[in-house]
Design a protein around this motif. Structure first.
Motif, PDB file in Angstrom:
ATOM      1  N   ALA A 135     -50.004 -45.323 -59.544  1.00 29.39           N
ATOM      2  CA  ALA A 135     -50.617 -46.362 -58.718  1.00 29.39           C
ATOM      3  C   ALA A 135     -49.639 -46.977 -57.730  1.00 29.39           C
ATOM      4  O   ALA A 135     -50.054 -47.492 -56.685  1.00 29.39           O
ATOM      5  CB  ALA A 135     -51.208 -47.457 -59.612  1.00 29.39           C
ATOM      6  N   ALA A 204     -51.556 -48.255 -51.664  1.00 32.20           N
ATOM      7  CA  ALA A 204     -52.334 -47.362 -52.524  1.00 32.20           C
ATOM      8  C   ALA A 204     -53.748 -47.184 -51.980  1.00 32.20           C
ATOM      9  O   ALA A 204     -54.309 -46.079 -52.004  1.00 32.20           O
ATOM     10  CB  ALA A 204     -52.361 -47.900 -53.952  1.00 32.20           C
ATOM     11  N   GLN A 205     -54.338 -48.258 -51.480  1.00 31.96           N
ATOM     12  CA  GLN A 205     -55.686 -48.178 -50.927  1.00 31.96           C
ATOM     13  C   GLN A 205     -55.708 -47.385 -49.628  1.00 31.96           C
ATOM     14  O   GLN A 205     -56.668 -46.659 -49.336  1.00 31.96           O
ATOM     15  CB  GLN A 205     -56.238 -49.583 -50.696  1.00 31.96           C
ATOM     16  CG  GLN A 205     -56.559 -50.333 -51.971  1.00 31.96           C
ATOM     17  CD  GLN A 205     -57.607 -49.616 -52.815  1.00 31.96           C
ATOM     18  OE1 GLN A 205     -58.587 -49.089 -52.303  1.00 31.96           O
ATOM     19  NE2 GLN A 205     -57.379 -49.576 -54.124  1.00 31.96           N
ATOM     20  N   ARG A 208     -55.664 -43.697 -50.437  1.00 32.05           N
ATOM     21  CA  ARG A 208     -56.721 -43.209 -51.323  1.00 32.05           C
ATOM     22  C   ARG A 208     -57.662 -42.239 -50.610  1.00 32.05           C
ATOM     23  O   ARG A 208     -58.021 -41.210 -51.178  1.00 32.05           O
ATOM     24  CB  ARG A 208     -57.480 -44.404 -51.900  1.00 32.05           C
ATOM     25  CG  ARG A 208     -58.585 -44.064 -52.883  1.00 32.05           C
ATOM     26  CD  ARG A 208     -58.074 -43.232 -54.045  1.00 32.05           C
ATOM     27  NE  ARG A 208     -56.984 -43.848 -54.767  1.00 32.05           N
ATOM     28  CZ  ARG A 208     -56.359 -43.293 -55.784  1.00 32.05           C
ATOM     29  NH1 ARG A 208     -56.726 -42.092 -56.209  1.00 32.05           N
ATOM     30  NH2 ARG A 208     -55.360 -43.904 -56.386  1.00 32.05           N
ATOM     31  N   ILE A 211     -55.935 -38.873 -50.449  1.00 32.40           N
ATOM     32  CA  ILE A 211     -55.955 -38.194 -51.743  1.00 32.40           C
ATOM     33  C   ILE A 211     -57.334 -37.597 -51.993  1.00 32.40           C
ATOM     34  O   ILE A 211     -57.476 -36.463 -52.459  1.00 32.40           O
ATOM     35  CB  ILE A 211     -55.554 -39.159 -52.872  1.00 32.40           C
ATOM     36  CG1 ILE A 211     -54.089 -39.570 -52.717  1.00 32.40           C
ATOM     37  CG2 ILE A 211     -55.791 -38.522 -54.243  1.00 32.40           C
ATOM     38  CD1 ILE A 211     -53.640 -40.581 -53.742  1.00 32.40           C
ATOM     39  N   GLY A 212     -58.387 -38.373 -51.660  1.00 33.70           N
ATOM     40  CA  GLY A 212     -59.738 -37.864 -51.834  1.00 33.70           C
ATOM     41  C   GLY A 212     -60.009 -36.632 -50.998  1.00 33.70           C
ATOM     42  O   GLY A 212     -60.658 -35.682 -51.459  1.00 33.70           O
ATOM     43  N   SER A 250     -48.779 -37.690 -57.009  1.00 38.46           N
ATOM     44  CA  SER A 250     -49.645 -38.807 -57.373  1.00 38.46           C
ATOM     45  C   SER A 250     -50.837 -38.333 -58.208  1.00 38.46           C
ATOM     46  O   SER A 250     -51.165 -38.944 -59.232  1.00 38.46           O
ATOM     47  CB  SER A 250     -50.142 -39.514 -56.108  1.00 38.46           C
ATOM     48  OG  SER A 250     -51.059 -40.537 -56.422  1.00 38.46           O
ATOM     49  N   GLU A 254     -51.564 -39.225 -62.186  1.00 36.63           N
ATOM     50  CA  GLU A 254     -52.823 -39.820 -62.640  1.00 36.63           C
ATOM     51  C   GLU A 254     -53.489 -38.952 -63.706  1.00 36.63           C
ATOM     52  O   GLU A 254     -54.069 -39.472 -64.668  1.00 36.63           O
ATOM     53  CB  GLU A 254     -53.755 -40.031 -61.454  1.00 36.63           C
ATOM     54  CG  GLU A 254     -53.302 -41.134 -60.507  1.00 36.63           C
ATOM     55  CD  GLU A 254     -54.311 -41.387 -59.410  1.00 36.63           C
ATOM     56  OE1 GLU A 254     -55.440 -40.845 -59.480  1.00 36.63           O
ATOM     57  OE2 GLU A 254     -53.984 -42.144 -58.471  1.00 36.63           O
ATOM     58  N   HIS A 267     -58.364 -35.410 -61.299  1.00 38.60           N
ATOM     59  CA  HIS A 267     -58.073 -34.598 -60.110  1.00 38.60           C
ATOM     60  C   HIS A 267     -58.040 -33.102 -60.428  1.00 38.60           C
ATOM     61  O   HIS A 267     -57.641 -32.691 -61.517  1.00 38.60           O
ATOM     62  CB  HIS A 267     -56.743 -35.019 -59.489  1.00 38.60           C
ATOM     63  CG  HIS A 267     -56.708 -36.457 -59.050  1.00 38.60           C
ATOM     64  ND1 HIS A 267     -57.511 -36.938 -58.049  1.00 38.60           N
ATOM     65  CD2 HIS A 267     -55.984 -37.514 -59.505  1.00 38.60           C
ATOM     66  CE1 HIS A 267     -57.276 -38.236 -57.874  1.00 38.60           C
ATOM     67  NE2 HIS A 267     -56.353 -38.603 -58.756  1.00 38.60           N
TER      68      HIS A 267
END
Length: 432
Positions: A135, A204-205, A208, A211-212, A250, A254, A267
């Motif tokens: 995170a 982090a936001q 995101r 990452i998605g 990352s 997770e 993931h």
């Protein structure tokens, strides 16, 4: 087919872009920081596998010892942001010829200050451990880079405390770090504890969505295609992969945290998916090509196969890429690009629907694919089945192109020697 001058121009442009990216000091520092943390992730993964072995009977037997076995994982893989922050700051400080140790410690302290502390119910103060793991990874990387740059700003302008040359070097360096370090700490303190900005959470936001996008089938296919195109033009995709490494780390962190907590692994498209199920033998899925070359009729291709098969088993495919060759050879554009696109689709689909466990452990990238697939998924036998299936798919795609190239070389060898018997030399290349 692309004309040779156009192909050469594209290759030169890609090579130039790759060299510029590879030489970019901030990207290089992030890559070094992530790579420096990987041995700790590997050790933590080993203990996580011991705490959660693939055998249900063994899991039950080890259940009383699980907390002790998970302790090294929590202190290694669970605190990956700390290690990546220090490694990134040290690499960037080295590139600027700054005091590596002092600058890196200040960057690490700045990150910890940004993470923040909170009072505990039983008294005292505590820190949110999850923000020191996946995170907080991107916050750690960004703060490491910003802290080093701010310290460099002060050092270049000689806004430092300098002691006489007679003072021991270690003491002199520590005093030089006081003013730049104070500036870095004050900057984070003002932003986080006075203004109230949650730097770690905000960063982090922000990443995101990235990452998605990476953890999707289109994102995985785009990465595979980029890797293949760069290799075909003789450009090592190291710089492009360096930009993806923090995202991969990352996602893996997770996944490890979810596995340790007994939760669903979130993931799919981690580095391990590509390494063990897509790039078997290296980029392009060239392990399949190496196996086919062992059955070639052309003596020269069989030599390439014999030289390349052992490295390919351990995911090193330069002997195939440059010995066949694949690089700058239009004959192999289709299998080199299509095979990994197809196997990435099958791997991503199988893991998404739950037929195969998602990657959750870091293992040595030089392991043979069946063992790597088995261990990275926490010991799922279905992973080995998927790996072998994808190897067969890649071989089926490579086979007609290797066979056509083999026949062309046999004909050329026969014409050069003037002996038609050369066509019968060696075993016949077959699909099996």
């Amino acid at each position: 087919m692309i004309d040779a001058p156009i192909a050469a121009g594209l290759r030169d442009r890609l090579a130039y872009a790759g060299e510029r990216m590879a030489a970019q000091r901030h990207l290089l520092a992030v890559r070094d920081g992530v790579i420096a943390a990987l041995p700790l992730i590997l050790i933590g993964s080993t203990f996580l596998l011991l705490a959660q072995p693939p055998s249900a009977r063994l899991q039950a037997w080890l259940a009383p010892y699980a907390p002790a076995l998970l302790a090294p994982y929590r202190m290694l893989g669970g605190l990956v942001a700390l290690y990546a922050c220090f490694g990134t700051a040290r690499s960037l400080a080295r590139s600027y010829d700054l005091d590596e140790l002092g600058v890196s410690l200040i960057a690490l302290a700045s990150f910890l200050l940004a993470v923040g502390v909170a009072p505990l119910e039983g008294g005292g103060w505590g820190i949110a451990a999850e923000r020191l793991g996946a995170a907080g990874l991107f916050g750690a990387l960004a703060i490491a880079l910003a802290s080093v740059e701010l310290q460099r700003f002060f050092v270049r302008r000689r806004w430092t405390v300098r002691l006489p040359p007679s003072v021991p070097d270690a003491i002199g360096k520590s005093f030089v770090s006081i003013v730049p370090g104070f500036a870095s700490i004050i900057a984070i303190w003002l932003l986080v504890h006075v203004v109230g900005a949650d730097l770690v959470g905000l960063l982090a936001q922000l990443v995101r969505p990235l990452i998605g996008a990476s953890d999707s089938l289109p994102g995985a296919l785009f990465l595979v295609l980029t890797d293949g195109v760069m290799w075909l033009f003789g450009v090592h995709p190291m710089a492009a992969m360096a930009a993806v490494k923090p995202i991969w780390l990352s996602m893996l962190a997770e996944n490890m945290a979810a596995a340790a907590a007994g939760e669903a692994v979130p993931h799919v498209a981690t580095r391990e998916m590509f390494l063990w199920f897509v790039w078997q033998g290296g980029s392009g899925g060239t392990l399949a090509a190496a196996l086919l070359l062992l059955r070639a009729r052309s003596a020269s291709l069989r030599v390439v196969g014999k030289l390349g098969i052992v490295p390919s088993l351990f995911n090193v495919n330069e002997p195939i890429l440059f010995g066949l060759p694949v690089v700058m050879n239009p004959r192999f554009v289709v299998p080199f690009l299509i095979a990994p696109l197809i196997t990435a689709t099958t791997a991503f689909t199988a893991m998404s629907v739950g037929w195969v466990a998602r990657p959750r452990l870091e293992v040595l990238w030089t392991l043979p694919a069946p063992l790597g697939a088995f261990l990275s998924t926490g010991g799922d036998p279905a992973a080995v089945v998927l790996q072998l299936f994808n190897l067969g798919v890649a071989a089926a795609i490579w086979w007609p192109f290797v066979r056509a190239y083999d026949q062309a070389l046999v004909a050329r060898e026969a014409a050069e020697t003037g002996d038609a018997e050369v066509e019968a030399e060696g075993p016949t290349l077959q699909a099996g």
